[in-house]
Design a protein around this motif. Structure first.
Motif, PDB file in Angstrom:
ATOM      1  N   HIS A  36     -97.454 -36.800 102.228  1.00 54.71           N
ATOM      2  CA  HIS A  36     -96.338 -36.182 102.939  1.00 54.71           C
ATOM      3  C   HIS A  36     -95.211 -37.209 103.041  1.00 54.71           C
ATOM      4  O   HIS A  36     -95.378 -38.262 103.667  1.00 54.71           O
ATOM      5  N   GLU A  38     -92.071 -38.085 104.644  1.00 51.65           N
ATOM      6  CA  GLU A  38     -91.331 -37.636 105.823  1.00 51.65           C
ATOM      7  C   GLU A  38     -89.816 -37.604 105.581  1.00 51.65           C
ATOM      8  O   GLU A  38     -89.243 -38.592 105.094  1.00 51.65           O
ATOM      9  N   SER A  39     -89.205 -36.498 105.916  1.00 52.89           N
ATOM     10  CA  SER A  39     -87.741 -36.332 105.907  1.00 52.89           C
ATOM     11  C   SER A  39     -87.093 -36.759 104.589  1.00 52.89           C
ATOM     12  O   SER A  39     -85.965 -37.250 104.568  1.00 52.89           O
ATOM     13  N   THR A  87     -91.988 -30.694 110.448  1.00 57.15           N
ATOM     14  CA  THR A  87     -93.188 -31.163 109.752  1.00 57.15           C
ATOM     15  C   THR A  87     -94.294 -30.122 109.777  1.00 57.15           C
ATOM     16  O   THR A  87     -94.935 -29.836 108.762  1.00 57.15           O
ATOM     17  N   ASP A 264     -91.021 -32.992 103.304  1.00 56.05           N
ATOM     18  CA  ASP A 264     -91.274 -31.888 104.250  1.00 56.05           C
ATOM     19  C   ASP A 264     -90.001 -31.126 104.618  1.00 56.05           C
ATOM     20  O   ASP A 264     -90.025 -29.916 104.818  1.00 56.05           O
ATOM     21  N   HIS A 265     -88.868 -31.825 104.713  1.00 53.92           N
ATOM     22  CA  HIS A 265     -87.601 -31.178 105.101  1.00 53.92           C
ATOM     23  C   HIS A 265     -86.488 -32.194 104.943  1.00 53.92           C
ATOM     24  O   HIS A 265     -86.746 -33.358 104.616  1.00 53.92           O
TER      25      HIS A 265
HETATM   26 MN    MN Z   1     -91.023 -34.133 109.453  1.00 51.26          MN
END
Ligand code: MN
Ligand code: GP9
Length: 438
Positions: A36, A38-39, A87, A264-265
């Motif tokens: 994952h 992150e961001s 998330t 994730d985003h």
């Molecule tokens: Mn996140």
């Protein structure tokens, strides 16, 4: 009700995309390691940040090398589809091929009560996989400890399993290098084949410096501190991943595993994008909502050691498409599951990417914040011709249908009525994530 389920089943039957014969089963029996990011937005891939002297610095050399590797299927038109659940919405999408909720987070609202047919349960029952999540943060953040049990996760290594202290952590948990380093001992002891997810956090807002590790990496020079720090924390994540891959190579796990990396985003919100624009080669005053929509791209890469025909695939897709894609790579049919996405490698994959609020992107058009854009020009289509009107109507309907079906399934807890998968329902009470050594 069971009638609503019938509608959902019809939707799924009509949208089933058969596997690509050349890809089906190519990773059969392999461990699956999700990473994952992150961001993490797609624009960071291959990005060079210029420092104050004009010298260029590659932000993510390791991820770039994976992205271009002959053993990696990389996607450059892959979009996040999350909303307020951030998330956790990405996790909902990837584990279930269902969307998060239109308001709030599915994890906190329904994670304790719904019946799911999530990846851990499917893989356990159809292919004997053990499953585990690794995340150096409090177990109850996003209601994870409860929801993971309903997804069928065997193990959840939360912050109590790590040597965590003020120096090596921040408000969202443990930094990626010690986190990944300390995770390996647990990963090595999982019964194989396993399905594991590593949730990183260092590249999380506010992207501030936290130790000496990234001292060498420059900050950007905009008026926005959030933007300025984003490249250095992404660079830190990149180095952490490089280390993680060397541990796995040393332990022998690497060759028996496949790696699925996803953003994730977004990390930089639309309100900040005008400030970021010059770093992407666009003058601030020329930045539009069309550009905001394109910024919702996140990385998606499937790295399969031993494969030599990897490439950068331009197929348009989103997080909802990941689970059927993965199942087919593992040689597991997705036909009898209520999954709303489509295998990205399927010749039948339809390239309509729904955002959670009903906006969408296709290879030709972008619908964002109430306007339709032509991807070729990036300009709004103020007066669509008849053919375009027909296409837009069709696209709108397709997107609404997918989102409404997802909401019906989740809000009506419809999977509790579903039998055709042949899966035993998950008993959340069978799992205990407490660290016995504590
Ligand atoms: Mn996140
Ligand atoms: C915290 C981390 C961050 O545990 O997963 O979640 P986010 O704020 O990105 O939703």
């Amino acid at each position: 009700s069971p009638t609503d389920l019938k509608e959902a089943v019809n939707y799924v039957d009509q949208h089933y995309a058969k596997p690509n014969d050349e890809m089906f089963g190519i990773a059969k029996g392999k461990n699956v390691i999700y990473i994952h990011l992150e961001s993490f937005q797609q624009f960071l891939i291959d990005y060079q940040l210029a420092d104050e002297n004009g010298t260029s610095h590659t932000v993510t050399p390791f991820l770039n090398s994976l992205y271009h590797d002959q053993s990696t299927y990389s996607f450059d038109n892959f979009f996040h589809q999350v909303k307020a659940g951030k998330t956790s919405d990405a996790e909902t999408l990837l584990e279930n091929s269902l969307f998060g909720l239109n308001q709030g987070a599915l994890f906190t609202q329904l994670g304790d009560q719904n019946t799911f047919e999530a990846a851990p349960s499917i893989l356990q029952q159809k292919a004997g996989y053990t499953s585990a999540v690794f995340h150096g943060h409090s177990a109850n953040f996003w209601n994870r400890d409860v929801t993971y049990k309903h997804f069928g996760y065997d193990y959840f290594f939360d912050s109590t399993y790590y040597d965590i202290n003020e120096e090596n952590s921040f408000q969202y948990g443990m930094h990626d290098k010690p986190f990944l380093n300390q995770s390996v001992q647990y990963l090595e002891h999982l019964q194989q084949p396993f399905y594991a997810k590593m949730i990183t956090v260092s590249n999380h807002y506010p992207y501030s410096r936290f130790n000496n590790d990234e001292d060498g990496f420059p900050v950007a020079n905009t008026k926005d501190e959030t933007i300025n720090g984003y490249f250095a924390t992404a660079n830190y994540l990149d180095t952490a991943l490089e280390e993680f891959f060397s541990y796995l190579k040393a332990s022998g796990l690497y060759d028996d595993s496949i790696f699925v990396l996803y953003g994730d985003h977004y990390g930089i919100s639309n309100t900040r994008n005008k400030e970021l624009a010059p770093l992407l080669g666009t003058p601030s005053e020329e930045w539009t909502d069309y550009d905001n929509a394109q910024m919702q791209r996140v990385p998606f890469m499937i790295h399969i050691p031993g494969v030599t025909n990897g490439k950068i695939d331009h197929t348009y897709g989103g997080q909802v498409d990941v689970l059927p894609t993965l199942l087919h790579l593992l040689g597991i049919s997705s036909k009898n599951y209520i999954q709303l996405g489509q295998d990205l490698f399927s010749p039948e994959h339809q390239q309509v990417v729904a955002f959670r609020d009903g906006d969408f992107v296709t290879p030709d058009y972008t619908f964002y914040s109430g306007k339709m854009y032509d991807n070729q020009t990036g300009l709004p289509i103020e007066e669509p011709n008849l053919e375009q009107q027909r296409i837009f109507k069709e696209l709108n309907l397709a997107v609404d249908e997918q989102l409404i079906t997802s909401d019906k399934i989740n809000n009506g807890n419809l999977l509790r009525f579903y039998q055709k998968s042949g899966l035993e329902p998950v008993d959340p009470k069978q799992f205990d994530y407490h660290n016995q050594l504590e």
